[in-house]
Design a protein around this motif. Structure first.
Motif, PDB file in Angstrom:
ATOM      1  N   ALA A 118      63.527  62.162  75.551  1.00 54.30           N
ATOM      2  CA  ALA A 118      64.332  61.780  76.722  1.00 54.30           C
ATOM      3  C   ALA A 118      63.540  60.880  77.662  1.00 54.30           C
ATOM      4  CB  ALA A 118      64.830  63.023  77.447  1.00 54.30           C
ATOM      5  N   LEU A 119      62.249  61.185  77.850  1.00 57.24           N
ATOM      6  CA  LEU A 119      61.409  60.349  78.716  1.00 57.24           C
ATOM      7  C   LEU A 119      61.205  58.962  78.109  1.00 57.24           C
ATOM      8  CD1 LEU A 119      58.792  62.993  79.878  1.00 57.24           C
ATOM      9  CD2 LEU A 119      60.444  61.814  81.336  1.00 57.24           C
ATOM     10  N   HIS A 120      60.880  58.900  76.820  1.00 57.60           N
ATOM     11  CA  HIS A 120      60.719  57.606  76.153  1.00 57.60           C
ATOM     12  C   HIS A 120      62.013  56.800  76.292  1.00 57.60           C
ATOM     13  CE1 HIS A 120      57.255  58.756  73.142  1.00 57.60           C
ATOM     14  NE2 HIS A 120      56.874  58.807  74.394  1.00 57.60           N
ATOM     15  N   TYR A 121      63.146  57.457  76.021  1.00 55.17           N
ATOM     16  CA  TYR A 121      64.433  56.777  76.080  1.00 55.17           C
ATOM     17  C   TYR A 121      64.666  56.194  77.478  1.00 55.17           C
ATOM     18  CZ  TYR A 121      69.369  55.772  75.931  1.00 55.17           C
ATOM     19  OH  TYR A 121      70.578  55.126  76.013  1.00 55.17           O
ATOM     20  N   ARG A 122      64.499  57.020  78.496  1.00 53.13           N
ATOM     21  CA  ARG A 122      64.779  56.579  79.865  1.00 53.13           C
ATOM     22  C   ARG A 122      63.853  55.426  80.271  1.00 53.13           C
ATOM     23  NH1 ARG A 122      62.842  58.309  84.552  1.00 53.13           N
ATOM     24  NH2 ARG A 122      61.991  60.204  83.652  1.00 53.13           N
ATOM     25  N   LEU A 123      62.558  55.562  79.997  1.00 51.14           N
ATOM     26  CA  LEU A 123      61.596  54.523  80.397  1.00 51.14           C
ATOM     27  C   LEU A 123      61.894  53.179  79.736  1.00 51.14           C
ATOM     28  CD1 LEU A 123      58.296  56.609  80.318  1.00 51.14           C
ATOM     29  CD2 LEU A 123      59.376  55.601  82.351  1.00 51.14           C
ATOM     30  N   ILE A 124      62.318  53.217  78.476  1.00 53.06           N
ATOM     31  CA  ILE A 124      62.552  51.959  77.760  1.00 53.06           C
ATOM     32  C   ILE A 124      63.968  51.443  78.001  1.00 53.06           C
ATOM     33  CG2 ILE A 124      62.545  50.818  75.511  1.00 53.06           C
ATOM     34  CD1 ILE A 124      60.535  53.048  74.592  1.00 53.06           C
ATOM     35  N   ALA A 125      64.965  52.324  77.961  1.00 50.89           N
ATOM     36  CA  ALA A 125      66.362  51.884  78.086  1.00 50.89           C
ATOM     37  C   ALA A 125      66.672  51.335  79.480  1.00 50.89           C
ATOM     38  CB  ALA A 125      67.312  53.035  77.753  1.00 50.89           C
ATOM     39  N   GLU A 126      66.081  51.933  80.516  1.00 47.89           N
ATOM     40  CA  GLU A 126      66.389  51.483  81.876  1.00 47.89           C
ATOM     41  C   GLU A 126      65.802  50.117  82.188  1.00 47.89           C
ATOM     42  OE1 GLU A 126      65.170  54.553  84.596  1.00 47.89           O
ATOM     43  OE2 GLU A 126      66.864  55.836  84.072  1.00 47.89           O
ATOM     44  N   ASP A 153      51.686  51.369  75.636  1.00 45.03           N
ATOM     45  CA  ASP A 153      50.712  52.132  76.424  1.00 45.03           C
ATOM     46  C   ASP A 153      51.337  52.632  77.724  1.00 45.03           C
ATOM     47  OD1 ASP A 153      48.715  51.767  74.519  1.00 45.03           O
ATOM     48  OD2 ASP A 153      47.477  50.467  75.784  1.00 45.03           O
ATOM     49  N   ASP A 154      52.120  51.761  78.392  1.00 45.28           N
ATOM     50  CA  ASP A 154      52.764  52.162  79.646  1.00 45.28           C
ATOM     51  C   ASP A 154      53.707  53.343  79.414  1.00 45.28           C
ATOM     52  OD1 ASP A 154      51.510  50.008  80.957  1.00 45.28           O
ATOM     53  OD2 ASP A 154      53.265  48.701  80.725  1.00 45.28           O
ATOM     54  N   VAL A 155      54.534  53.241  78.390  1.00 47.84           N
ATOM     55  CA  VAL A 155      55.520  54.292  78.096  1.00 47.84           C
ATOM     56  C   VAL A 155      54.810  55.608  77.779  1.00 47.84           C
ATOM     57  CG1 VAL A 155      57.310  55.047  76.460  1.00 47.84           C
ATOM     58  CG2 VAL A 155      57.295  52.681  77.311  1.00 47.84           C
ATOM     59  N   GLY A 184      53.839  42.432  73.936  1.00 45.53           N
ATOM     60  CA  GLY A 184      53.696  43.871  73.721  1.00 45.53           C
ATOM     61  C   GLY A 184      54.714  44.726  74.455  1.00 45.53           C
ATOM     62  N   ARG A 185      55.635  44.082  75.180  1.00 45.15           N
ATOM     63  CA  ARG A 185      56.638  44.863  75.910  1.00 45.15           C
ATOM     64  C   ARG A 185      57.718  45.317  74.942  1.00 45.15           C
ATOM     65  NH1 ARG A 185      57.175  39.968  79.952  1.00 45.15           N
ATOM     66  NH2 ARG A 185      57.988  39.311  77.944  1.00 45.15           N
ATOM     67  N   VAL A 186      58.268  46.503  75.190  1.00 47.81           N
ATOM     68  CA  VAL A 186      59.122  47.157  74.208  1.00 47.81           C
ATOM     69  C   VAL A 186      60.561  47.325  74.698  1.00 47.81           C
ATOM     70  CG1 VAL A 186      58.439  49.486  74.953  1.00 47.81           C
ATOM     71  CG2 VAL A 186      59.192  49.130  72.601  1.00 47.81           C
ATOM     72  N   ALA A 187      61.497  47.266  73.738  1.00 48.22           N
ATOM     73  CA  ALA A 187      62.914  47.518  74.017  1.00 48.22           C
ATOM     74  C   ALA A 187      63.499  48.330  72.865  1.00 48.22           C
ATOM     75  CB  ALA A 187      63.685  46.214  74.167  1.00 48.22           C
ATOM     76  N   LEU A 188      64.543  49.081  73.166  1.00 45.96           N
ATOM     77  CA  LEU A 188      65.250  49.863  72.151  1.00 45.96           C
ATOM     78  C   LEU A 188      66.289  48.997  71.452  1.00 45.96           C
ATOM     79  CD1 LEU A 188      65.997  53.094  74.211  1.00 45.96           C
ATOM     80  CD2 LEU A 188      64.296  52.817  72.400  1.00 45.96           C
TER      81      LEU A 188
END
Length: 136
Positions: free
Chosen positions: A37-45, A53-55, A104-108
């Motif tokens: 849930a934390l990974h999802y929220r940090l990336i999806a928002e 590394d940030d996530v 290196g920035r990530v998206a779902l």
């Protein structure tokens, strides 16, 4: 102090071979948020706003009451190797691919989306898979 990174550049992490869902599912919310849930929220928002590394550090910080701007805590955290987003439940169980841009920035990316199909077929980027949920 050595810094171990989990960041990928220009890479698409495809869902695990044994992912149980054929479409992307938002991890369930709960009182104490799960890693998924934390990974999802940090990336999806904020797509493409954070590196892996940030996530991973923000997830650790939120679960352990560490300030996000505590650079000493972040340095100590990354002085040991940390599991990368290939081990995230998002790709193992919830049907999300993870696209890392050239910084290196990530998206779902939902596994059932056109964008997923395009990224999965793109020879110009590196490809890897989320780790399997269980041994074969």
């Amino acid at each position: 102090m050595a810094h171990h990174t989990t960041n990928y550049l220009t890479t698409f992490i495809e869902v695990a071979d044994d992912c149980p869902t054929d479409h992307a599912v938002e991890p369930p919310a709960s009182e104490k948020p799960t890693i998924a849930a934390l990974h999802y929220r940090l990336i999806a928002e904020q797509p493409y706003a954070r590196t892996s590394d940030d996530v991973i550090f923000e997830t650790y910080a939120q679960r352990n009451g560490v300030a996000l701007d505590d650079t000493a805590a972040r340095d100590a955290f990354f002085s040991k190797g940390q599991p990368c987003l290939r081990s995230s439940p998002l790709g193992k169980r919830y049907g999300w691919g993870l696209h890392h841009d050239d910084e290196g920035r990530v998206a779902l990316v939902a596994r059932d989306s056109e964008q997923y199909a395009l990224l999965a077929a793109d020879p110009a980027i590196a490809h890897t898979r989320a780790m399997r949920g269980r041994r074969a």
